[in-house]
Design a protein around this motif. Structure first.
Motif, PDB file in Angstrom:
ATOM      1  N   LYS A   1       0.347   4.472   2.188  1.00 28.93           N
ATOM      2  CA  LYS A   1       0.810   4.552   3.574  1.00 28.93           C
ATOM      3  C   LYS A   1       2.266   4.121   3.713  1.00 28.93           C
ATOM      4  CE  LYS A   1      -0.988   0.049   5.187  1.00 28.93           C
ATOM      5  NZ  LYS A   1      -1.851  -0.605   6.191  1.00 28.93           N
ATOM      6  N   ALA A   2       2.976   4.090   2.571  1.00 30.84           N
ATOM      7  CA  ALA A   2       4.415   3.823   2.606  1.00 30.84           C
ATOM      8  C   ALA A   2       5.148   5.098   2.975  1.00 30.84           C
ATOM      9  CB  ALA A   2       4.879   3.323   1.239  1.00 30.84           C
ATOM     10  N   THR A   3       6.195   4.963   3.764  1.00 29.63           N
ATOM     11  CA  THR A   3       6.963   6.130   4.207  1.00 29.63           C
ATOM     12  C   THR A   3       7.944   6.535   3.119  1.00 29.63           C
ATOM     13  OG1 THR A   3       6.765   5.434   6.509  1.00 29.63           O
ATOM     14  CG2 THR A   3       8.500   7.008   5.984  1.00 29.63           C
ATOM     15  N   ARG A   4       7.819   7.782   2.664  1.00 27.13           N
ATOM     16  CA  ARG A   4       8.638   8.308   1.574  1.00 27.13           C
ATOM     17  C   ARG A   4       9.093   9.723   1.898  1.00 27.13           C
ATOM     18  NH1 ARG A   4       9.825   4.390  -2.460  1.00 27.13           N
ATOM     19  NH2 ARG A   4       8.166   2.845  -2.320  1.00 27.13           N
TER      20      ARG A   4
ATOM     21  N   ARG B   1      -0.906   9.551   3.087  1.00 27.81           N
ATOM     22  CA  ARG B   1      -2.043   9.755   3.995  1.00 27.81           C
ATOM     23  C   ARG B   1      -1.833  10.987   4.864  1.00 27.81           C
ATOM     24  NH1 ARG B   1      -4.193   4.291   6.859  1.00 27.81           N
ATOM     25  NH2 ARG B   1      -4.782   3.066   5.036  1.00 27.81           N
ATOM     26  N   ASP B   2      -0.667  11.076   5.505  1.00 28.33           N
ATOM     27  CA  ASP B   2      -0.401  12.185   6.409  1.00 28.33           C
ATOM     28  C   ASP B   2      -0.289  13.501   5.657  1.00 28.33           C
ATOM     29  OD1 ASP B   2      -0.525  10.648   8.638  1.00 28.33           O
ATOM     30  OD2 ASP B   2       1.623  10.565   9.016  1.00 28.33           O
TER      31      ASP B   2
ATOM     32  N   TRP C   1       5.529  14.089  -6.177  1.00 31.39           N
ATOM     33  CA  TRP C   1       4.320  14.376  -5.412  1.00 31.39           C
ATOM     34  C   TRP C   1       3.546  15.537  -6.022  1.00 31.39           C
ATOM     35  CZ3 TRP C   1       3.615  11.556  -0.772  1.00 31.39           C
ATOM     36  CH2 TRP C   1       4.751  10.906  -0.273  1.00 31.39           C
TER      37      TRP C   1
ATOM     38  N   ASP D   1       0.854  -1.185   0.000  1.00 29.96           N
ATOM     39  CA  ASP D   1       0.000   0.000   0.000  1.00 29.96           C
ATOM     40  C   ASP D   1       0.891   1.236   0.000  1.00 29.96           C
ATOM     41  OD1 ASP D   1      -1.802   2.026   0.331  1.00 29.96           O
ATOM     42  OD2 ASP D   1      -2.833   1.136   2.047  1.00 29.96           O
TER      43      ASP D   1
ATOM     44  N   THR E   1       4.018   9.705   4.882  1.00 32.71           N
ATOM     45  CA  THR E   1       3.114   8.957   4.021  1.00 32.71           C
ATOM     46  C   THR E   1       2.211   9.917   3.252  1.00 32.71           C
ATOM     47  OG1 THR E   1       1.330   8.770   5.647  1.00 32.71           O
ATOM     48  CG2 THR E   1       3.062   7.093   5.717  1.00 32.71           C
TER      49      THR E   1
ATOM     50  N   TRP F   1       1.037  10.419  -5.519  1.00 32.33           N
ATOM     51  CA  TRP F   1       2.460  10.028  -5.437  1.00 32.33           C
ATOM     52  C   TRP F   1       2.761   9.132  -6.632  1.00 32.33           C
ATOM     53  CZ3 TRP F   1       4.484   5.128  -5.443  1.00 32.33           C
ATOM     54  CH2 TRP F   1       5.860   5.009  -5.188  1.00 32.33           C
TER      55      TRP F   1
ATOM     56  N   ASP G   1      10.751  10.035  -5.633  1.00 29.02           N
ATOM     57  CA  ASP G   1       9.342  10.261  -5.343  1.00 29.02           C
ATOM     58  C   ASP G   1       8.881  11.545  -6.019  1.00 29.02           C
ATOM     59  OD1 ASP G   1       9.095   8.184  -2.995  1.00 29.02           O
ATOM     60  OD2 ASP G   1      10.838   9.422  -2.523  1.00 29.02           O
TER      61      ASP G   1
END
Length: 677
Positions: free
Chosen positions: A328-331, A440-441, A518, A325, A438, A531, A516
């Protein structure tokens, strides 16, 4: 009178015995309880279902989930006195026994729907003993459950085709729709199939299926539950020719919700299935342009209630690393946190949109960061610095705010910041993506910009909203940031799309090494975040936020409804141009800055206009910063200049290389070597 006493005692003993057996040997509800877990959208439309541990599609189905016409046909055909009998129908039982005695074999059954529900709960070999147990279990079910609940057991467990059980799973597999809207022909087929699921499989044995449906229709006409014309039309309806796949929308989010709540059989999300399907289709088309296994994640949130209306964790769930997912992966978030740096600076009265700030080379300890375009722009407004995503101004502001303080504000708002390489302290690289976050955040933070600067948790389920809020910045600062971002240029090729009708305040970001890309935007009550990158985090040279993610974000906005209203901050768009107090006119004092040669740029080739005589025209020398007066030297020779100005003019005597030096009143130096032509 006395003979009645033993009878009463015996009757009472028998009742107590039955109640005791019912108490100690209740019906086994495990098959019903082990239904498939399913996730639906806010309106109840199925997004994704999961097979049971024994590999069955068994979707929990209640009376209110199915077409009332199907229920009428089912009860009329299988158990016409269902609503009146106590689980066993004495009249049907007497008729079946009489036919058996007179003919010597079973002519018709006496199973009620309650008895069938009992058999579906506890399957066993058929026989007289099994039928007797079914009767006892049926009486138990009637004592424990309502008629509608008993129907729900049958509707959930009735066998249809292959590993498909229950009416909802059957209608999805056979007709590709929910059971709430069925034709008479479809209803009759569903009534007929559980009697012989394999033999009447409509795909494998269409003639047998058609005959079974015809038998149901014929009996319903005989019982005056259907007229002949309706039955004939239903009999002419086509049969399914292939088993249809179950819905498979928002698979990453559905998986996450199920893992978080393993006990619920039906989780109602806040998503919109129509929007989700449209977004997934768009993102799959966009991903076709990539040939490097890049993936795309996207989230759309309705700001007023933080409802997540669309969620794409990756465009290819069954591709390489497709089940990760990525939403919600930290990037590394790249430059996407810059709006919050400036917003907090506005609240602290460190700067205003028209405050002028230096975009010049500067070292922060051993670190000498540069802009994305590797160029410097001299003195610019804060508004321009944010719109152009200049790095040096953002770092200067964060340095004054304090990176730890800024990070603490984001964490208080609910964002999780992950430090790279086991570091324990936050530093200035935070402004350029030097932490992990993420999607999400990030979307959660940008939703605050559209809600007077208040951050709230995102909602994934259709339960009560979490009313907690955490201020990220003031309403004035949030509205001002939206105004600045909304005035920025659009990505190439976007001006002619439908998104032109809405004003989108957005920011892009690109992490170090092009890992990445965005884009996050706010418009008309919604926030959309996109993303683009590889799941394994490897670089994608040449792909950056404005070019790779922003166009997708704009296209996703085109699919969203226009919410009424706008951010209710106190400032108007004109606030972006209001008169800045003298104390905030400049972010830095010129005396605190070393001079920087703006023109001619170092290592450049300058083509000067020719004079009528054929010689080269004058070369303008321009600097910024430093303490006045400035002194200029070209090839070691001083040049006359006005002490009140930061520029001078020099007349070259021909083509070639020249070395320019500027020295301010504090003897600080900058140099540039150029070639004149």
């Amino acid at each position: 009178m006395r003979p009645r006493k033993p009878f009463l005692v015996g009757a009472a003993t028998g009742v107590l015995l039955l109640l005791g057996l019912d108490l100690f040997f209740p019906p086994d509800m495990s098959r019903y309880e082990e239904a498939s877990q399913a996730v639906t959208d806010a309106g109840g439309q199925l997004l994704r279902a999961f097979t049971t541990t024994d590999g069955m599609w068994r979707l929990r189905t209640d009376v209110q989930d199915v077409d009332p016409r199907y229920l009428d046909l089912l009860i009329a055909y299988e158990d016409k006195r269902f609503w009146r009998h106590p689980g066993v129908d004495p009249l049907a039982l007497a008729r079946a026994l009489g036919q058996w005695v007179s003919s010597g074999h079973v002519v018709s059954g006496a199973s009620t729907l309650t008895m069938q529900a009992a058999r579906l709960l506890e399957p066993r070999q058929r026989g007289i003993g099994a039928k007797f147990v079914e009767m006892l279990r049926a009486l138990q079910l009637e004592r424990r459950y309502s008629k509608r609940e008993i129907l729900g057991i049958y509707l959930t467990l009735a066998p249809f085709i292959g590993n498909v059980e229950g009416v909802q799973a059957a209608t999805l597999s056979l007709f590709g729709k929910s059971p709430s809207q069925l034709t008479v022909g479809e209803s009759a087929l569903l009534v007929a199939l559980p009697q012989s699921p394999a033999a009447r499989h409509p795909v494998n044995h269409p003639e047998a299926a058609r005959a079974g449906r015809g038998e149901v229709l014929k009996r319903l006409v005989e019982r005056d539950r259907l007229d002949s014309q309706t039955a004939n039309e239903a009999g002419e309806e086509g049969l399914p020719t292939a088993r249809m796949p179950f819905p498979f929308l928002a698979p990453h989010l559905a998986q996450g919700l199920i893992e978080r709540d393993k006990s619920s059989k039906r989780l109602v999300s806040i998503l919109d299935a129509k929007l989700q399907a449209s977004a997934e289709s768009l993102i799959k088309r966009e991903a076709e342009w990539y040939n490097d296994q890049a993936s795309i994640a996207a989230i759309a949130v309705r700001i007023k209630d933080r409802a997540v209306r669309m969620y794409v964790g990756g465009h290819d769930f069954f591709g390489p690393q497709g089940q990760v997912d990525l939403a919600k992966a930290t990037r590394s978030p790249g430059s996407t946190l810059k709006p919050f740096i400036y917003g907090m600076a506005f609240d602290e009265l460190m700067a205003m949109p028209q405050t002028r700030i230096q975009d010049l080379p500067k070292r922060f300890g051993d670190w000498a960061p540069k802009n994305f375009d590797r160029d410097y722009h001299g003195r610019v407004t804060v508004q321009a610095a944010l719109q152009q995503s200049l790095n040096l101004p953002a770092l200067a502001v964060l340095e004054r705010l304090g990176p730890e303080r800024f990070a603490a504000q984001l964490r208080t708002a609910g964002a999780t910041l992950q430090l790279p390489g086991g570091r324990t302290s936050i530093g200035l690289p935070l402004a350029l993506g030097g932490v992990g976050m993420t999607l999400r955040d990030l979307v959660m933070l940008y939703a605050a910009l559209g809600d007077e600067g208040k951050a709230k948790p995102l909602r994934y389920l259709a339960d009560a909203a979490d009313e907690r809020s955490f201020p990220v910045m003031s309403p004035d600062a949030a509205w001002t940031i939206l105004g600045i971002l909304g005035d920025g240029p659009r990505p190439d090729g976007i001006a002619d799309t439908g998104s032109l009708s809405r004003r989108i305040s957005y920011k892009t970001g690109t992490s170090y090494g092009f890992r990445d890309a965005w884009a996050v935007g706010v418009s008309n009550g919604y926030v959309v975040g996109v993303w683009v990158g590889r799941a394994d985090g490897t670089p994608r040279p040449g792909f950056y936020g404005r070019q790779a993610a922003a166009p997708i974000m704009f296209k996703l906005f085109d699919q969203l409804p226009q919410e009424s209203g706008a951010p209710s901050g106190l400032l108007k768009e004109a606030s972006l141009r209001y008169e800045t107090p003298l104390a905030l006119a400049r972010f830095e004092d010129d005396d605190d800055l070393k001079p920087h040669i703006l023109y001619p740029p170092d290592s450049s080739l300058i083509e000067l206009a020719r004079q009528k005589s054929g010689g080269l025209g004058a070369l303008t020398l321009r600097a910024e910063g430093g303490a006045l007066p400035l002194r200029w030297l070209v090839n070691g020779m001083p040049i006359a200049s006005d002490e009140r100005l930061s520029e001078a003019s020099w007349q070259p005597d021909g083509e070639g290389f020249v070395h320019v030096v500027v020295i301010d009143a504090k003897d600080r130096i900058d140099t540039a070597s150029v070639r004149l032509k």
